[in-house]
Design a protein around this motif. Structure first.
Motif, short mmCIF file in Angstrom:
data_model
loop_
_atom_site.label_atom_id
_atom_site.label_comp_id
_atom_site.label_asym_id
_atom_site.label_seq_id
_atom_site.Cartn_x
_atom_site.Cartn_y
_atom_site.Cartn_z
N VAL A 245 -38.58 108.09 -2.35
CA VAL A 245 -38.07 106.72 -2.26
C VAL A 245 -38.69 105.83 -3.33
O VAL A 245 -39.91 105.79 -3.47
CB VAL A 245 -38.35 106.12 -0.86
N ASP A 246 -37.86 105.14 -4.06
CA ASP A 246 -38.29 104.03 -4.90
C ASP A 246 -37.74 102.76 -4.24
O ASP A 246 -36.55 102.46 -4.34
CB ASP A 246 -37.77 104.17 -6.33
N SER A 247 -38.63 102.04 -3.55
CA SER A 247 -38.19 100.88 -2.78
C SER A 247 -37.65 99.77 -3.68
O SER A 247 -36.72 99.05 -3.30
CB SER A 247 -39.34 100.34 -1.92
N GLY B 253 -47.79 90.51 -10.63
CA GLY B 253 -46.36 90.38 -10.93
C GLY B 253 -45.51 90.89 -9.78
O GLY B 253 -46.01 91.27 -8.72
N ASP B 254 -44.22 90.92 -10.00
CA ASP B 254 -43.27 91.33 -8.97
C ASP B 254 -42.91 92.80 -9.17
O ASP B 254 -42.22 93.16 -10.12
CB ASP B 254 -42.00 90.48 -9.07
N PRO B 255 -43.36 93.69 -8.25
CA PRO B 255 -43.06 95.12 -8.42
C PRO B 255 -41.58 95.45 -8.24
O PRO B 255 -41.16 96.56 -8.58
CB PRO B 255 -43.92 95.78 -7.33
N PHE B 256 -40.80 94.52 -7.72
CA PHE B 256 -39.37 94.76 -7.59
C PHE B 256 -38.65 94.60 -8.94
O PHE B 256 -37.52 95.06 -9.09
CB PHE B 256 -38.75 93.80 -6.57
N THR B 257 -39.29 93.96 -9.89
CA THR B 257 -38.66 93.73 -11.19
C THR B 257 -39.40 94.39 -12.36
O THR B 257 -38.86 94.47 -13.45
CB THR B 257 -38.54 92.23 -11.48
N LYS B 258 -40.63 94.84 -12.12
CA LYS B 258 -41.42 95.47 -13.19
C LYS B 258 -41.73 96.92 -12.80
O LYS B 258 -42.56 97.18 -11.92
CB LYS B 258 -42.71 94.69 -13.43
N GLY B 259 -41.03 97.84 -13.44
CA GLY B 259 -41.17 99.25 -13.10
C GLY B 259 -42.33 99.91 -13.84
O GLY B 259 -42.11 100.69 -14.78
N PHE C 199 -40.53 101.49 -9.68
CA PHE C 199 -40.82 100.15 -9.18
C PHE C 199 -41.84 100.22 -8.04
O PHE C 199 -42.99 99.82 -8.22
CB PHE C 199 -39.53 99.46 -8.73
N ILE C 200 -41.45 100.75 -6.90
CA ILE C 200 -42.36 100.83 -5.75
C ILE C 200 -42.28 102.25 -5.19
O ILE C 200 -41.35 102.60 -4.45
CB ILE C 200 -42.00 99.80 -4.66
N SER C 201 -43.23 103.08 -5.55
CA SER C 201 -43.27 104.47 -5.08
C SER C 201 -43.48 104.48 -3.58
O SER C 201 -44.39 103.85 -3.07
CB SER C 201 -44.40 105.23 -5.77
N ASN C 202 -42.65 105.25 -2.87
CA ASN C 202 -42.77 105.23 -1.41
C ASN C 202 -42.54 106.61 -0.81
O ASN C 202 -43.17 107.57 -1.21
CB ASN C 202 -41.86 104.16 -0.81
N GLY C 203 -41.62 106.72 0.19
CA GLY C 203 -41.51 107.91 1.01
C GLY C 203 -41.32 109.21 0.23
O GLY C 203 -40.64 109.25 -0.79
N LEU C 204 -41.94 110.28 0.75
CA LEU C 204 -41.86 111.61 0.15
C LEU C 204 -41.47 112.63 1.22
O LEU C 204 -41.95 112.56 2.35
CB LEU C 204 -43.20 112.03 -0.46
#
Length: 310
Positions: free
Chosen positions: A178-180, A133-139, A161-166
């Motif tokens: 960051v949640d991209s 699926g699309d991680p930009f729309t499914k958290g 949504f997209i776990s990122n920078g810490l």
């Protein structure tokens, strides 16, 4: 601010460069190519990159040295964190053992960015697998903490949504994340056990609630508390002050900027990873290259090794 910095391109190119980690002990930058599971080490003295595949690993979302064990690293792979052995030179690395895995109930997610806090605890986030699926729309993503003292994986946050920078600011006892997919940086307080509380949106990159066509990705912090944020699809790293002002736009000659880390003998050089895989990469881009930025007049904090009882 005048552009007095210099940008150096360091090949080879990666499919999906991520997770830069400066190791003071070896004066090396470790990083990964997430999508095909390769790991890299740029040797500062030799000015040479060494790379390796890892037997039994499909993806490599981050690589972090284990404190006191020179050839051991933790590497994120799909739904688990492994401990690997690598001498930093040979073209093959091997999994020594699995450290921890996420709950099988969330097997639809995969690991993404990970870092270690100033106390040696490992934090990493997850996101929906792109093929599901699309991680930009499914958290469906989570943020986790692993502490070797308790041997437990603790959920810190969910519905991401997209776990990122810490990044951690020890002076203010704040954690930035960051949640991209949401295209924002979140801020949390930290308690003695490493739990995050009082979460809130600290910086929102959306314009009138909509995506501006690029999004925030990996992140690091300097000694003055400024955040350096990789901007994917934007050819830039943004320097943001503690009072939320954009102090500098550092131009990168590749569109898909993925992550950043300070390194070098004086921790005053910024290393930037980029991606060749994914979407909309112009042929002229040195896509997937590692970039070394000098002359910024800033200094980063030492990155932390993970504390494990091996």
């Amino acid at each position: 601010m005048g552009e007095r910095y210099q940008v150096e391109t360091i090949p080879p190119f990666t499919e999906l460069g991520e997770g830069p980690h400066w190791d003071i002990a070896t004066q090396s930058l470790y990083y990964v190519s997430l999508s095909n599971g390769w790991i890299y080490r740029w040797d500062y003295v030799e000015q040479k990159v060494y790379s390796a595949s890892i037997d039994g690993v499909q993806e490599a979302s981050f690589i972090i040295p284990v404190k006191g064990h020179r050839e051991c690293f933790v590497v994120g792979d799909l739904n688990r964190v492994t401990v690997i052995r690598w001498d930093g030179r040979s073209g093959k690395a091997a999994v020594w053992r699995e450290l921890v895995a996420t709950d099988p109930k969330v097997a639809h997610n995969r690991l993404n960015d990970g870092k270690v806090d100033p106390w040696g605890r490992l934090y990493f986030g997850t996101m929906l697998k792109e093929q599901l699926g699309d991680p930009f729309t499914k958290g469906s993503g989570h943020l986790y903490r692993y502490c070797d003292r308790t041997k437990k994986l603790v959920e810190q946050e969910r519905n991401l949504f997209i776990s990122n920078g810490l990044a951690w600011n020890r002076q203010t006892n704040k954690f930035y994340f960051v949640d991209s997919g949401a295209n924002e940086i979140k801020e949390y307080d930290i308690d003695l056990e490493g739990n995050f509380t009082n979460g809130k949106t600290w910086y929102d990159f959306k314009v009138n609630g909509k995506s501006p066509g690029y999004f925030c990705d990996g992140m690091t912090i300097d000694v003055e508390g400024n955040l350096y944020v990789a901007m994917f699809d934007y050819y830039k790293v943004l320097k943001i002050s503690p009072d939320k002002k954009i102090l500098q736009e550092i131009k990168i000659p590749a569109q898909q900027v993925t992550s950043v880390a300070f390194g070098g003998p004086n921790l005053d050089e910024l290393f930037v990873t980029t991606a060749a895989k994914l979407v909309r990469v112009p042929q002229k881009d040195p896509a997937g290259a590692l970039f070394r930025i000098t002359g910024l007049g800033a200094k980063g904090l030492p990155m932390n090794d993970v504390v494990l009882d091996l």
